[in-house]
Write an enzyme that holds these catalytic residues in place. Sequence first.
Site, PDB file in Angstrom:
ATOM      1  N   GLY A  10      46.887  31.692  45.971  1.00  0.00           N
ATOM      2  CA  GLY A  10      47.410  32.419  44.816  1.00  0.00           C
ATOM      3  C   GLY A  10      47.965  33.748  45.274  1.00  0.00           C
ATOM      4  N   GLY A  11      49.284  33.909  45.128  1.00  0.00           N
ATOM      5  CA  GLY A  11      49.925  35.114  45.645  1.00  0.00           C
ATOM      6  C   GLY A  11      50.270  36.143  44.599  1.00  0.00           C
ATOM      7  N   GLY A  12      49.557  36.120  43.478  1.00  0.00           N
ATOM      8  CA  GLY A  12      49.796  37.106  42.432  1.00  0.00           C
ATOM      9  C   GLY A  12      49.207  38.462  42.770  1.00  0.00           C
ATOM     10  N   GLN A  13      48.971  39.253  41.726  1.00  0.00           N
ATOM     11  CA  GLN A  13      48.495  40.621  41.945  1.00  0.00           C
ATOM     12  C   GLN A  13      47.159  40.662  42.683  1.00  0.00           C
ATOM     13  OE1 GLN A  13      50.531  43.039  41.447  1.00  0.00           O
ATOM     14  NE2 GLN A  13      50.911  43.516  39.293  1.00  0.00           N
ATOM     15  N   ILE A  14      46.226  39.789  42.281  1.00  0.00           N
ATOM     16  CA  ILE A  14      44.910  39.815  42.922  1.00  0.00           C
ATOM     17  C   ILE A  14      45.015  39.330  44.367  1.00  0.00           C
ATOM     18  CG2 ILE A  14      42.557  38.915  42.888  1.00  0.00           C
ATOM     19  CD1 ILE A  14      42.721  38.691  39.898  1.00  0.00           C
ATOM     20  N   ARG A  83      45.109  36.149  31.766  1.00  0.00           N
ATOM     21  CA  ARG A  83      44.974  36.362  30.326  1.00  0.00           C
ATOM     22  C   ARG A  83      46.076  37.256  29.786  1.00  0.00           C
ATOM     23  NH1 ARG A  83      39.400  38.390  28.160  1.00  0.00           N
ATOM     24  NH2 ARG A  83      39.220  39.499  30.133  1.00  0.00           N
ATOM     25  N   ASN A  96      44.331  26.048  33.800  1.00  0.00           N
ATOM     26  CA  ASN A  96      43.746  26.403  35.088  1.00  0.00           C
ATOM     27  C   ASN A  96      42.893  25.292  35.686  1.00  0.00           C
ATOM     28  OD1 ASN A  96      45.074  28.797  35.018  1.00  0.00           O
ATOM     29  ND2 ASN A  96      43.300  30.087  34.642  1.00  0.00           N
ATOM     30  N   LEU A 119      37.861  33.116  42.074  1.00  0.00           N
ATOM     31  CA  LEU A 119      38.056  34.190  41.100  1.00  0.00           C
ATOM     32  C   LEU A 119      38.739  33.694  39.835  1.00  0.00           C
ATOM     33  CD1 LEU A 119      37.794  35.781  43.915  1.00  0.00           C
ATOM     34  CD2 LEU A 119      39.111  37.563  42.771  1.00  0.00           C
ATOM     35  N   HIS A 176      30.492  34.924  33.239  1.00  0.00           N
ATOM     36  CA  HIS A 176      31.555  35.925  33.295  1.00  0.00           C
ATOM     37  C   HIS A 176      32.347  35.854  31.993  1.00  0.00           C
ATOM     38  CE1 HIS A 176      34.305  38.744  34.986  1.00  0.00           C
ATOM     39  NE2 HIS A 176      35.315  37.895  35.072  1.00  0.00           N
TER      40      HIS A 176
END
Length: 317
Positions: A10-14, A83, A96, A119, A176
């Site tokens: 996953g190359g997003g923000q996180i 989200r 997901n 995550l 969570h």
Amino acid sequence: MAKPTIALVGGGQIGATIAQLAAQRILGHVVLYDVVEGLPQGKTLDLAEAAPIVNFDLRISGGNDISCIAGADIVVVTAGIARKPGMRRADLIEVNSRIMTSVAAGIKEHAPDAIVIVLSNPLDAMVTLCQRITGFPPQRVIGMAGVLDSARFASFIAWELGVSVRDINAMVLGGHGDAMVPIVRFANVNGIPAMDLLTRKYDGDRAKAQQVMNDLVTRTQNAGGEVVELLKTGSAFYSPAASAVAMVEAVLNDQKRLLPVCALLNGEFGVNGYYVGVPCILGARGIEQIVEFDLTEEEQRMFDHSVDAVKKLVDSL
């Protein structure tokens, strides 16, 4: 000695932030996988070009085929949609789940010996699905939640008391989600109970201090949503990434850290067969020990409520 390889799915923000933090701490070589063409290659090229400035001598690469994670020592999964305002973590489960099913199969094929840290939201369901599909031993498939939730709780306590966040010890257990369980009686400032300091701040008014603490607990439970509402176009990424890196470092450096993480319980805390956030020792083998302690009657009630929410979410898979 050869450095370990950290694969980020996953190359997003996180994912990109984890790559940066892991490289800056020189934890290992970094490979970033994402299905968006050019995204992981561009982000890792940009990061690699910072190496002469930040002084990390590592391999940094990206790819659009999950085979690029082959042989990874540790895999961090952030893949999935984030989200949006008004959404709950549970609202992400359908999309997901499909993404995690594909990702977990790829991890099983290309990184069969890796320790996996998940995550993706809804966390408790996604880490469960990942473990089921990979078939990896539960101690090698771990959910990141409690580290982040505890950091948020600690931050709010520090700001309220006007003390350094470095001196706060706090722990959040359970699922969570909105039913997570901050353990108030364990919250302290270098050993001094946070409730005692709050009571002193409010001139001995214990009821007022308790109300303030209740507000901090509620803010902790809703902290992720608070960020989402402010951003409007995404969700938190700095703090989740830092939390994941703390777990990666604990594993790769065999630190034996006691951290609240999402682990598969088999009788611990009265739970069987579900992933729930509890204190664990993290080391080279992943989860090396689940640490139990006695809950108060109120804590047990809150924990059971949180576990019920986890069960409903996981059973919907």
